[in-house]
Design an enzyme around this catalytic site. Structure first.
Site, PDB file in Angstrom:
ATOM      1  N   CYS A 156       0.814  -1.227   0.000  1.00  0.00           N
ATOM      2  CA  CYS A 156       0.000   0.000   0.000  1.00  0.00           C
ATOM      3  C   CYS A 156       0.841   1.268   0.000  1.00  0.00           C
ATOM      4  O   CYS A 156       0.323   2.345  -0.310  1.00  0.00           O
ATOM      5  CB  CYS A 156      -0.917   0.035   1.209  1.00  0.00           C
ATOM      6  SG  CYS A 156      -2.232  -1.152   1.062  1.00  0.00           S
TER       7      CYS A 156
HETATM    8  N1  CO8 Z   1     -20.428  -9.673   7.027  1.00  0.00           N
HETATM    9  C1  CO8 Z   1     -20.935  -9.908   8.259  1.00  0.00           C
HETATM   10  N2  CO8 Z   1     -20.180 -10.205   9.328  1.00  0.00           N
HETATM   11  C2  CO8 Z   1     -18.846 -10.261   9.143  1.00  0.00           C
HETATM   12  C3  CO8 Z   1     -18.251 -10.030   7.890  1.00  0.00           C
HETATM   13  C4  CO8 Z   1     -19.090  -9.735   6.803  1.00  0.00           C
HETATM   14  N3  CO8 Z   1     -18.605  -9.499   5.587  1.00  0.00           N
HETATM   15  N4  CO8 Z   1     -16.918 -10.143   8.026  1.00  0.00           N
HETATM   16  C5  CO8 Z   1     -16.669 -10.431   9.309  1.00  0.00           C
HETATM   17  N5  CO8 Z   1     -17.840 -10.530  10.005  1.00  0.00           N
HETATM   18  C6  CO8 Z   1     -18.017 -10.833  11.416  1.00  0.00           C
HETATM   19  C7  CO8 Z   1     -16.804 -11.527  11.992  1.00  0.00           C
HETATM   20  O1  CO8 Z   1     -16.859 -12.921  11.806  1.00  0.00           O
HETATM   21  C8  CO8 Z   1     -16.895 -11.123  13.453  1.00  0.00           C
HETATM   22  O2  CO8 Z   1     -17.838 -11.971  14.100  1.00  0.00           O
HETATM   23  P1  CO8 Z   1     -17.538 -12.471  15.619  1.00  0.00           P
HETATM   24  O3  CO8 Z   1     -17.475 -11.199  16.430  1.00  0.00           O
HETATM   25  O4  CO8 Z   1     -18.702 -13.343  15.892  1.00  0.00           O
HETATM   26  O5  CO8 Z   1     -16.208 -13.166  15.564  1.00  0.00           O
HETATM   27  C9  CO8 Z   1     -17.472  -9.726  13.410  1.00  0.00           C
HETATM   28  O6  CO8 Z   1     -18.154  -9.611  12.145  1.00  0.00           O
HETATM   29  C10 CO8 Z   1     -16.430  -8.651  13.525  1.00  0.00           C
HETATM   30  O7  CO8 Z   1     -15.350  -8.942  12.579  1.00  0.00           O
HETATM   31  P2  CO8 Z   1     -13.975  -8.187  12.584  1.00  0.00           P
HETATM   32  O8  CO8 Z   1     -13.431  -8.169  13.982  1.00  0.00           O
HETATM   33  O9  CO8 Z   1     -13.099  -8.794  11.531  1.00  0.00           O
HETATM   34  O10 CO8 Z   1     -14.449  -6.735  12.118  1.00  0.00           O
HETATM   35  P3  CO8 Z   1     -13.708  -5.370  12.233  1.00  0.00           P
HETATM   36  O11 CO8 Z   1     -14.612  -4.443  12.931  1.00  0.00           O
HETATM   37  O12 CO8 Z   1     -12.306  -5.508  12.738  1.00  0.00           O
HETATM   38  O13 CO8 Z   1     -13.611  -4.891  10.698  1.00  0.00           O
HETATM   39  C11 CO8 Z   1     -11.920  -4.725   8.955  1.00  0.00           C
HETATM   40  C12 CO8 Z   1     -12.861  -5.641   9.758  1.00  0.00           C
HETATM   41  C13 CO8 Z   1     -12.785  -3.767   8.146  1.00  0.00           C
HETATM   42  C14 CO8 Z   1     -11.089  -5.577   8.044  1.00  0.00           C
HETATM   43  C15 CO8 Z   1     -11.034  -3.911   9.929  1.00  0.00           C
HETATM   44  O14 CO8 Z   1     -10.428  -4.768  10.856  1.00  0.00           O
HETATM   45  C16 CO8 Z   1      -9.945  -3.135   9.222  1.00  0.00           C
HETATM   46  O15 CO8 Z   1     -10.200  -2.272   8.401  1.00  0.00           O
HETATM   47  N6  CO8 Z   1      -8.688  -3.393   9.556  1.00  0.00           N
HETATM   48  C17 CO8 Z   1      -7.534  -2.723   8.934  1.00  0.00           C
HETATM   49  C18 CO8 Z   1      -7.348  -3.313   7.592  1.00  0.00           C
HETATM   50  C19 CO8 Z   1      -6.238  -2.663   6.840  1.00  0.00           C
HETATM   51  O16 CO8 Z   1      -5.998  -1.488   6.861  1.00  0.00           O
HETATM   52  N7  CO8 Z   1      -5.546  -3.485   6.123  1.00  0.00           N
HETATM   53  C20 CO8 Z   1      -4.550  -3.030   5.272  1.00  0.00           C
HETATM   54  C21 CO8 Z   1      -4.641  -3.923   4.092  1.00  0.00           C
HETATM   55  S1  CO8 Z   1      -4.194  -3.125   2.649  1.00  0.00           S
HETATM   56  C22 CO8 Z   1      -2.558  -3.454   2.297  1.00  0.00           C
HETATM   57  O17 CO8 Z   1      -1.724  -3.460   3.116  1.00  0.00           O
HETATM   58  C23 CO8 Z   1      -2.236  -3.739   0.873  1.00  0.00           C
HETATM   59  C24 CO8 Z   1      -1.963  -5.177   0.702  1.00  0.00           C
HETATM   60  C25 CO8 Z   1      -1.725  -5.442  -0.719  1.00  0.00           C
HETATM   61  C26 CO8 Z   1      -2.956  -5.292  -1.605  1.00  0.00           C
HETATM   62  C27 CO8 Z   1      -3.718  -6.555  -1.694  1.00  0.00           C
HETATM   63  C28 CO8 Z   1      -4.766  -6.455  -2.771  1.00  0.00           C
HETATM   64  C29 CO8 Z   1      -5.737  -7.602  -2.733  1.00  0.00           C
END
Ligand code: CO8
Length: 373
Positions: A156
């Site tokens: 990124c």
């Molecule tokens: N629908 C419904 N429920 C869901 C879904 C969904 N789609 N997904 C997860 N849930 C559930 C989970 O199972 C969990 O349930 P439980 O509490 O029962 O276990 C609950 O919802 C909460 O899940 P999370 O804890 O995972 O949810 P978050 O509030 O943490 O949100 C995010 C998830 C949005 C992913 C958040 O954690 C986030 O944004 N984190 C930072 C991500 C980030 O910045 N990453 C950087 C990646 S980009 C990068 O570095 C580039 C890489 C190279 C590019 C790759 C291209 C492909």
């Protein structure tokens, strides 16, 4: 030493859009199919059933409303769940080069320059569609640029690291100008079958023309300072690569060959890293946060950006002070902060200062302090 400046930007946006509602319908159909096909394993407790995704969750967790992709037909087919990208012959531009040429031409047109004015091409992106020859050299050839070109990858943060590389070469005099181009084909390495991440990414390509400020034809931004930092983490990882066939079982359809992350840990660990990085960069340049007219942040998550904006400025950002584009584009990896800069910088006045900041896998953080000339 020469003063580098951003004189042009371009954004290639794929025409196809997937809304959260469309994405969730396809994912849920895929999950139902998976659960039926694996019913015995699931009832025996050897496999976990796939839960449904939800558009409400996606919006609340990320702020994303839709994403642009190169192909939605494959992504939305519950039996496929990845884009279909046509194989190109050797006589045709590769996928990334084609996107890049469009974005670069926009950047050149904005700056009032032609290929003859460019000394180098840096293709700075999260994943390159082949190992060699460098995509950057193909872009250089398609545009008819002299000089040299190379690929680089800091996930990124690729674009901001690329800006630092180009700016340093311009400062030292080894080149007069460079295109830093970020074709991001995230849809091809995202795991659309995993509800935890299926909503996160989109496709796009950005390009930035950096020249000596003395050569600028029109309005431009001086690059006052750049700062890059990395700190190893496995929390965002993709294990695909050419060593795959050398390891037993790795040619199988394995989860770790696509994008993987521990989103919660990334969220927690990257926020202080980025906030401290920006504070240190501003301090090193004797700038107080009040001096910043605009923040163009990496576009991964709205809550993350709200937090970083507040931490950086010491208050809630005013509307427009920290523009987000992730609601329309989703996370486009290295291109995100550059889309925001490209779309929301023209109104700044001479002397106004802003900061571009990207962050992500590595971990990596890159910041660029710019001043409207
Ligand atoms: N629908 C419904 N429920 C869901 C879904 C969904 N789609 N997904 C997860 N849930 C559930 C989970 O199972 C969990 O349930 P439980 O509490 O029962 O276990 C609950 O919802 C909460 O899940 P999370 O804890 O995972 O949810 P978050 O509030 O943490 O949100 C995010 C998830 C949005 C992913 C958040 O954690 C986030 O944004 N984190 C930072 C991500 C980030 O910045 N990453 C950087 C990646 S980009 C990068 O570095 C580039 C890489 C190279 C590019 C790759 C291209 C492909």
């Amino acid at each position: 030493m020469h003063q580098p400046a951003i004189t042009g930007t371009g954004v290639f946006t794929p025409s196809q859009v997937i809304t959260n509602a469309e994405l969730v319908t396809a994912f849920n159909a895929h999950a139902d199919l998976y659960n039926i096909e694996n019913a015995d394993e699931i009832s025996a407790g050897r496999l976990e059933a796939k839960g449904h995704s939800s558009a409400e969750f996606i919006l609340a967790a990320s702020g994303i409303e839709q994403r642009h992709v190169l192909d939605k037909s494959g992504v939305l087919d519950p039996a496929v769940m990845h884009p279909w990208l046509r194989e190109r012959t050797y006589d045709e531009p590769s996928q990334m080069a084609e996107m890049a040429v469009d974005a670069c031409r926009q950047a050149l047109a904005m700056a009032g320059k032609t290929a003859a004015d460019v000394g180098a091409v840096i293709c700075a992106a999260s994943n390159h569609e082949r190992a060699y020859p460098a995509i950057a050299i193909e872009i250089q050839d398609l545009l008819g640029i002299q000089g040299f070109a190379f690929d680089m990858n800091v996930a990124c943060s690729s674009a901001t690291f690329g800006i630092q590389a180009a700016a340093d070469m311009i400062r030292s005099g080894s080149i007069n100008s460079a295109l830093v181009v970020s074709p991001e084909i995230c849809s091809a390495h995202l795991e659309w079958r995993d509800r935890d991440c299926h909503f996160i990414f989109g496709d796009v390509c950005t390009a930035i023309l950096i020249e000596r400020a003395d050569d600028a034809n029109g309005a431009h931004f001086l690059i006052r300072s750049t700062r890059c930092a990395t700190q190893f983490s496995n929390n965002i990882r993709n294990n695909n690569g050419f060593l795959r066939r050398t390891r037993k079982g790795q040619m199988a359809d394995r989860r770790d060959m696509q994008f993987m992350q521990n989103g919660r840990r990334v969220f927690k660990e990257v926020l202080p890293l980025v906030s401290n990085h920006i504070a240190d960069h501003l301090a090193a340049e004797n700038l107080s946060p009040d001096a910043l007219k605009r923040l163009w942040l990496h576009q991964a998550n709205k809550t993350m950006n709200d937090y970083i904006g507040k931490k950086t400025l010491g208050r809630d950002p005013e509307p427009g002070e920290q523009p987000n584009i992730l609601q329309d584009y989703a996370n486009t990896s290295s291109a995100g902060s550059i889309i925001a800069f490209s779309k929301y910088s023209n109104d700044l006045q001479p002397g106004d200062i802003g900061l571009i900041c990207s962050f992500g896998a590595g971990y990596s953080v890159g910041s660029v302090i710019v001043e409207r000339a």
